[in-house]
Scaffold this active site. Structure first.
Site, PDB file in Angstrom:
ATOM      1  N   CYS A 127       0.622  -1.221  -0.212  1.00 25.01           N
ATOM      2  CA  CYS A 127       0.130  -0.104  -0.257  1.00 25.01           C
ATOM      3  C   CYS A 127       0.718   1.266   0.051  1.00 25.01           C
ATOM      4  CB  CYS A 127      -0.947   0.055   1.235  1.00 25.01           C
ATOM      5  SG  CYS A 127      -1.896  -1.518   1.303  1.00 25.01           S
ATOM      6  N   HIS A 269      -3.717   6.593   1.797  1.00 26.15           N
ATOM      7  CA  HIS A 269      -3.985   5.286   1.392  1.00 26.15           C
ATOM      8  C   HIS A 269      -5.338   5.081   1.971  1.00 26.15           C
ATOM      9  CE1 HIS A 269      -4.461   1.072   0.781  1.00 26.15           C
ATOM     10  NE2 HIS A 269      -4.016   0.818   1.899  1.00 26.15           N
ATOM     11  N   ASN A 299     -10.658  -0.855   0.006  1.00 27.00           N
ATOM     12  CA  ASN A 299      -8.720  -0.438  -0.035  1.00 27.00           C
ATOM     13  C   ASN A 299      -8.281  -1.317  -1.427  1.00 27.00           C
ATOM     14  OD1 ASN A 299      -6.128  -1.053   0.427  1.00 27.00           O
ATOM     15  ND2 ASN A 299      -6.317  -1.663   2.565  1.00 27.00           N
TER      16      ASN A 299
HETATM   17  O1  UT7 Z   1      -3.859  -1.551   3.581  1.00 28.79           O
HETATM   18  C1  UT7 Z   1      -3.027  -2.059   4.366  1.00 28.79           C
HETATM   19  C2  UT7 Z   1      -3.454  -1.509   5.679  1.00 28.79           C
HETATM   20  N1  UT7 Z   1      -4.527  -2.031   6.500  1.00 28.79           N
HETATM   21  C3  UT7 Z   1      -5.097  -1.334   7.360  1.00 28.79           C
HETATM   22  O2  UT7 Z   1      -4.904  -0.062   7.390  1.00 28.79           O
HETATM   23  C4  UT7 Z   1      -6.289  -2.168   8.079  1.00 28.79           C
HETATM   24  C5  UT7 Z   1      -6.140  -1.492   9.680  1.00 28.79           C
HETATM   25  N2  UT7 Z   1      -7.064  -2.091  10.573  1.00 28.79           N
HETATM   26  C6  UT7 Z   1      -8.305  -1.725  10.624  1.00 28.79           C
HETATM   27  O3  UT7 Z   1      -8.914  -1.160   9.584  1.00 28.79           O
HETATM   28  C7  UT7 Z   1      -9.320  -2.607  11.573  1.00 28.79           C
HETATM   29  O4  UT7 Z   1      -8.536  -2.850  12.421  1.00 28.79           O
HETATM   30  C8  UT7 Z   1     -10.409  -3.533  11.119  1.00 28.79           C
HETATM   31  C9  UT7 Z   1     -11.520  -2.893  10.031  1.00 28.79           C
HETATM   32  C10 UT7 Z   1      -9.482  -4.589   9.968  1.00 28.79           C
HETATM   33  C11 UT7 Z   1     -10.987  -4.227  12.118  1.00 28.79           C
HETATM   34  O5  UT7 Z   1     -11.716  -3.266  12.666  1.00 28.79           O
HETATM   35  P1  UT7 Z   1     -11.629  -3.311  14.317  1.00 28.79           P
HETATM   36  O6  UT7 Z   1     -12.370  -2.249  14.985  1.00 28.79           O
HETATM   37  O7  UT7 Z   1     -10.161  -3.256  14.736  1.00 28.79           O
HETATM   38  O8  UT7 Z   1     -12.303  -4.478  14.809  1.00 28.79           O
HETATM   39  P2  UT7 Z   1     -11.673  -5.838  15.550  1.00 28.79           P
HETATM   40  O9  UT7 Z   1     -10.707  -6.690  14.625  1.00 28.79           O
HETATM   41  O10 UT7 Z   1     -11.117  -5.310  16.694  1.00 28.79           O
HETATM   42  O11 UT7 Z   1     -12.777  -6.667  15.914  1.00 28.79           O
HETATM   43  C12 UT7 Z   1     -14.000  -6.151  16.619  1.00 28.79           C
HETATM   44  C13 UT7 Z   1     -14.841  -7.307  16.449  1.00 28.79           C
HETATM   45  C14 UT7 Z   1     -14.734  -8.920  16.658  1.00 28.79           C
HETATM   46  O12 UT7 Z   1     -15.582  -9.619  17.691  1.00 28.79           O
HETATM   47  P3  UT7 Z   1     -15.235  -9.831  19.098  1.00 28.79           P
HETATM   48  O13 UT7 Z   1     -14.159 -10.600  19.185  1.00 28.79           O
HETATM   49  O14 UT7 Z   1     -15.082  -8.609  19.869  1.00 28.79           O
HETATM   50  O15 UT7 Z   1     -16.529 -10.424  19.640  1.00 28.79           O
HETATM   51  C15 UT7 Z   1     -14.465  -9.462  15.429  1.00 28.79           C
HETATM   52  O16 UT7 Z   1     -14.566 -10.962  15.475  1.00 28.79           O
HETATM   53  O17 UT7 Z   1     -15.660  -7.581  15.103  1.00 28.79           O
HETATM   54  C16 UT7 Z   1     -15.636  -8.719  14.610  1.00 28.79           C
HETATM   55  N3  UT7 Z   1     -15.452  -8.740  13.185  1.00 28.79           N
HETATM   56  C17 UT7 Z   1     -16.643  -8.474  12.379  1.00 28.79           C
HETATM   57  N4  UT7 Z   1     -17.742  -8.720  12.759  1.00 28.79           N
HETATM   58  C18 UT7 Z   1     -18.636  -8.423  11.509  1.00 28.79           C
HETATM   59  C19 UT7 Z   1     -14.239  -8.530  12.652  1.00 28.79           C
HETATM   60  N5  UT7 Z   1     -14.553  -8.448  11.361  1.00 28.79           N
HETATM   61  C20 UT7 Z   1     -16.157  -8.479  11.069  1.00 28.79           C
HETATM   62  C21 UT7 Z   1     -16.870  -8.220  10.129  1.00 28.79           C
HETATM   63  N6  UT7 Z   1     -18.124  -8.209  10.195  1.00 28.79           N
HETATM   64  N7  UT7 Z   1     -16.439  -8.140   8.796  1.00 28.79           N
END
Ligand code: UT7
Length: 344
Positions: A127, A269, A299
């Site tokens: 990225c 990005h 993305n």
């Molecule tokens: O291009 C390369 C650079 N990449 C990035 O910059 C990505 C950076 N990271 C992010 O943008 C975020 O961390 C994500 C969008 C990937 C995830 O968001 P988050 O707010 O950090 O969510 P999380 O991973 O902390 O997950 C929170 C909850 C979890 O459930 P529990 O364990 O709290 O019960 C996940 O299992 O959300 C759940 N979850 C989902 N639920 C519904 C994770 N993905 C999903 C989904 N739909 N797609």
């Protein structure tokens, strides 16, 4: 020629050319995949994806679309906007992590657009790839080696996505964008840049080659396998981005002798709307100067910055003379920034 001024303010003996940013283009993909459609495939919802990321839909390359065809479409549009012909192009740099051919797709694009004079090669920095390629192009222009350069960011991440993994598959989309950079005798419109890598965090975001040892001859094995889908520690990458991106932009602005109030457009990005908001808030940049199109594209890896630039240029929002602050960040981990003035 531009005279370089050394730290004491005297013209240095080394004289270079300047760089101008004279054209943009992007590919138009045919197929859209909405959040609702994804929710029928994995356990997710439009509400979760939209609130956590800002993404509403993404484009998916069809069987007749590829890095080659999308990159060529974007490059041709950028060359036309710059009022150049393909034969005027000296160098093509393709930032991609998903080439159609592991030996590189830049030459395929060179042939497809008919830029027969150009040397062409790929750059892989995920990225951060477009910013790194733009900076690389500037080095060739500043030394006088090349005059007209096309920098392309093109990726088809749908090929590397595990469509059963809701933590990653909701984020990515396919696309391509391009920019024409040109030698400029009067001024240098690349005001500053910064590039960084931290391989100690490499395992946060990968699409690795996995293999098995296959015997070939006595005590000789070959390692046969293939690339496996993207794995990401989302929270770690998020933390990295909101710390490193404001930092790198502040450094680049300092080297350009500018402050955040001089930025007309902040173009990050397009990874997550929450990252864009956090970075803009840290830098004190109002939302109306932050470019965001991730609702439409998701993305798109190396393509996200040039697609955003092209959409804002073609909408008449980015105007000649505007100051753009770009920052790419992601796998590597890698991150970088460039401050530039748009136009001749
Ligand atoms: O291009 C390369 C650079 N990449 C990035 O910059 C990505 C950076 N990271 C992010 O943008 C975020 O961390 C994500 C969008 C990937 C995830 O968001 P988050 O707010 O950090 O969510 P999380 O991973 O902390 O997950 C929170 C909850 C979890 O459930 P529990 O364990 O709290 O019960 C996940 O299992 O959300 C759940 N979850 C989902 N639920 C519904 C994770 N993905 C999903 C989904 N739909 N797609």
């Amino acid at each position: 020629m531009i005279q370089q001024i050394d730290a004491s303010g005297k013209p240095s003996r080394q004289q270079t050319f300047g760089v101008a940013f004279v054209g943009s283009g992007s590919a138009q993909l045919k197929t859209v995949l909405s959040n609702d459609q994804l929710a029928a495939v994995v356990d997710t919802s439009d509400e979760w994806i939209a609130t956590r990321t800002g993404i509403r839909q993404r484009h998916i390359a069809g069987p007749d679309e590829s890095v080659r065809s999308l990159g060529a479409q974007a490059a041709a549009a950028a060359i036309a906007q710059a009022n150049l012909a393909p034969a005027d192009i000296d160098l093509i740099l393709l930032a991609t992590s998903t080439p159609d051919d592991l030996f590189g797709s830049a030459c395929q694009i060179q042939h497809e657009i008919g830029a027969s004079r150009a040397v062409a090669f790929d750059i892989t920095a995920a990225c951060s790839g477009f910013v790194f390629a733009l900076v690389t192009a500037a080095q060739f222009i500043r030394t006088g080696a090349y005059k007209n350069v096309v920098v392309i960011g093109a990726d088809v991440l749908s090929r590397l996505t595990d469509w059963r993994d809701r933590r990653t598959c909701v984020l990515f989309g396919d696309g391509a964008g391009a920019m024409v950079m040109q030698r400029c005798e009067e001024s240098d419109r690349l005001l500053s840049f910064e590039m960084h890598s931290d391989g100690s965090l490499n395992d946060c975001l990968n699409a690795t080659y996995q293999h098995e040892s296959t015997p070939l001859a006595d005590e000789v094995t070959t390692q046969k396998g293939g690339f496996v889908p993207i794995t990401m520690n989302g929270r770690e990458v998020y933390r990295f981005a909101v710390k490193r991106v404001p930092e790198v932009l502040e450094k680049a602005l300092f080297h350009a002798g500018l402050s955040t109030s001089d930025i007309d457009w902040l173009i990050l990005h397009q990874a997550n709307q929450r990252i864009l908001d956090a970075v803009a808030q840290r830098l004190g940049i109002p939302a109306e100067r932050v470019v965001s199109n991730m609702a439409k594209h998701g993305n798109t890896d190396a393509a996200s910055i040039p697609i955003a630039i092209d959409e804002w240029v073609r909408a008449g929002k980015i105007k000649p003379g505007d100051t753009l602050a770009l920052s790419g960040f992601g796998a590597g981990l890698s991150w970088g920034a460039a401050i530039l003035k748009w136009g001749q």
